[in-house]
Design a protein around this motif. Sequence first.
Motif, short mmCIF file in Angstrom:
data_model
loop_
_atom_site.label_atom_id
_atom_site.label_comp_id
_atom_site.label_asym_id
_atom_site.label_seq_id
_atom_site.Cartn_x
_atom_site.Cartn_y
_atom_site.Cartn_z
N ASN A 145 1.78 42.83 -19.99
CA ASN A 145 1.83 43.87 -20.83
C ASN A 145 3.19 44.55 -21.31
O ASN A 145 3.43 45.54 -22.07
CB ASN A 145 0.91 45.23 -20.03
CG ASN A 145 -0.29 45.08 -20.06
OD1 ASN A 145 -1.13 44.34 -20.63
ND2 ASN A 145 -1.02 45.91 -19.19
N GLN A 196 0.04 41.57 -14.54
CA GLN A 196 -0.50 42.11 -15.66
C GLN A 196 0.32 43.22 -16.29
O GLN A 196 0.58 43.44 -17.33
CB GLN A 196 -1.90 43.21 -15.32
CG GLN A 196 -2.70 43.50 -16.71
CD GLN A 196 -3.19 42.36 -17.41
OE1 GLN A 196 -3.24 41.19 -16.82
NE2 GLN A 196 -3.60 42.36 -18.59
N LEU A 197 1.26 43.77 -15.37
CA LEU A 197 2.56 44.59 -15.77
C LEU A 197 3.50 43.95 -16.72
O LEU A 197 3.92 44.37 -17.77
CB LEU A 197 3.48 45.26 -14.78
CG LEU A 197 4.75 45.72 -14.94
CD1 LEU A 197 4.40 47.08 -15.58
CD2 LEU A 197 5.76 45.92 -13.43
N TYR A 198 3.64 42.34 -16.42
CA TYR A 198 4.52 41.65 -17.09
C TYR A 198 3.74 41.12 -18.25
O TYR A 198 4.37 40.99 -19.34
CB TYR A 198 4.88 40.28 -16.45
CG TYR A 198 6.27 40.68 -15.38
CD1 TYR A 198 7.45 40.48 -15.93
CD2 TYR A 198 6.25 41.45 -14.24
CE1 TYR A 198 8.58 40.69 -15.12
CE2 TYR A 198 7.21 41.82 -13.40
CZ TYR A 198 8.45 41.38 -13.84
OH TYR A 198 9.61 41.67 -13.17
N MET A 209 1.96 52.26 -9.74
CA MET A 209 0.62 51.25 -10.04
C MET A 209 -0.44 51.42 -9.15
O MET A 209 -1.36 50.49 -9.30
CB MET A 209 1.35 50.13 -10.04
CG MET A 209 2.53 49.82 -11.17
SD MET A 209 3.05 48.02 -11.21
CE MET A 209 1.74 47.18 -11.85
N TRP A 237 1.86 49.94 -17.27
CA TRP A 237 0.96 50.08 -16.59
C TRP A 237 0.07 51.04 -17.07
O TRP A 237 0.53 52.13 -17.08
CB TRP A 237 1.25 49.94 -15.33
CG TRP A 237 0.04 50.01 -14.53
CD1 TRP A 237 -0.28 51.29 -13.62
CD2 TRP A 237 -0.65 49.15 -13.93
NE1 TRP A 237 -1.50 50.76 -12.85
CE2 TRP A 237 -1.94 49.78 -13.26
CE3 TRP A 237 -1.31 47.82 -14.68
CZ2 TRP A 237 -3.03 49.12 -12.88
CZ3 TRP A 237 -2.30 47.24 -14.13
CH2 TRP A 237 -3.14 47.70 -13.24
N ILE A 272 6.84 51.32 -16.88
CA ILE A 272 7.50 50.94 -15.57
C ILE A 272 8.84 49.96 -15.59
O ILE A 272 9.69 50.28 -15.14
CB ILE A 272 6.40 50.32 -14.81
CG1 ILE A 272 5.25 50.83 -14.62
CG2 ILE A 272 7.11 49.86 -13.19
CD1 ILE A 272 5.23 52.29 -13.78
N LYS A 321 -2.14 43.05 -10.37
CA LYS A 321 -1.38 44.18 -11.26
C LYS A 321 0.00 44.14 -11.78
O LYS A 321 0.37 44.23 -12.96
CB LYS A 321 -1.25 45.68 -10.30
CG LYS A 321 -2.70 46.23 -10.11
CD LYS A 321 -2.50 47.20 -9.22
CE LYS A 321 -3.87 47.98 -8.71
NZ LYS A 321 -3.66 49.27 -7.64
#
Length: 554
Positions: free
Chosen positions: A451, A447-449, A414, A455, A460, A444
């Motif tokens: 999405n 935003q990973l969660y 990431m 990522w 991921i 980040k």
Amino acid sequence: MLKILPKSFAFFLLAIQYAAAQMPDLVKTDGIRNKIHQDNVGRIVFMARNIPIDSLSQKDFLKEYTLTKKSNLNIRVFLANSIINYQHNLAPSLSEEQLRTSGNYQFRFFVDDRLIYSENIHYGCGLKKSTTTTFRVPLTDTSGADFWSIYLFDRFKDNGGRQALTDGTHRFRIEMRPYLNIENASTPIVGDLIAKGELDLIIQTPPLPKNLIDVQKIKPSADFEIAASDCDTQKIKELNRQIALENFRQITSIVVVVKNGKLLLEEYFNGADRNTLHDTRSVGKSFTSAFMGMAISDGFIKNENQVLGDFYELRKFANYSDEKAKITLKDLLTMSSIFDGSDQNSESPGNEENMYPTDNWMKFALDLPIDPKKQKQKHWDYFTAGVVLLGDILDKSVADGLEKYADKKLFKPMGITDYKWEYTPQKVVNTAGGLRMNSLDLAKIGQLYQNGGLWKGKRILPKKWVDASLSSQLPIPDRDHEFYGYLFWNKTYKVGDKTYDVFYCAGNGGNKIFIFKDLPLTVVVTATAFNRPYAHPQVDTIMQEYVLPAVLKN
């Protein structure tokens, strides 16, 4: 020490007030300390600094005061009797110890003759209650003192005082009464007025430099595009103004990421900037959940239903039981294990404050007994030592230890390269908290969660794990419509007539990563209000009254 006699008019009035119902004193008090005490019985006086009673004179009593960020506003209370004896009047059958642990003083705050805030302070506020007849406490202080009365005055300001104290001169009054919480009584018993005081409080909001209020320009970033969409900039300017005035205290950053991972707002305060590594405390617990999901996906751990007995020879530790051996990873992820450990209860043997001084945190946790009450009915109970166990299990299970595994599997993919761990006494990364990271890197993770585990199109985290983590696994006791997932919190904000469901990481001081369920929105708030009672409530106010209304404009 002077004998208690009605030598002043104020004392005479108080004696008349209590004559009808006065019980014989339960305890011997300090009495009337000196002439300044004798002349001011029943009064609360205001002082511009800490002045010992033996040095105090009438000329030190304030009639007016300008309240600023650099104020050292103190009060001294002059009483005719001690709190225990006042309480004894309310409940003559209770012992001194029962009175001591059943109540204290009630404070009422008035602005311009309007009651703004009332609080029955906790019985453990540190006063020598059995004998004390006069005491000083600060309402504001610039020395960084950690005193209950400062928090009390903060709560007054947070619960209407700030809105009432607009620019200008206001009549400010404090009243005190004794109170008792009697067993089986629906409401506290509150006694008669025992002291009051007032002064003119002058409020002058200083002019603020324009750069502290304006929405900050977002610089280019290698990881985020800048959003073209607009927001209500007036709302953000007013938020910035409140932070600059320290009405919201010790906020260091607010970052908002919107649809398609674009930055809408990136605001820094109080000396922080894009490179600052924030001490986010228990936000790091949620990272532990991510590491567990990756370790299960990679086959290092079978699933979250594995039990402690699979990882430790528990008979080598104290208080062995078959029930302890059957505690699952999921129990620890959801803060619902049957360990006799609670960070919410200072008397709990497994409270985190008992763990930190030990030389082996893992052993501390595994030595704990089980709680028979939790055996009967499993429920959520915040338990930091359980997350330490998860970190130890991960460290033993993954390739090359957890620190290298986290860097290889989460951080480097990431683009997170600048961060700082804390460690347990066993030199294992501290998964209970303390991971330092800059605001954009925290965004980040959110935003990973947001999405679903992706990522920049790369997987991921398994989506199934993200969904399980951001789910309402257990209700949080005594909180309306709040839940807990896999080391993630869940609550609802209301803006206008609409509600917005959000999962979030939370850390001491007011540190948060918000992941909204039905909005393409991630918000990071960092702060350093560690151990302050206003830390988390002020972030809720920021979100509900400023950030969400500003962002939802479109």
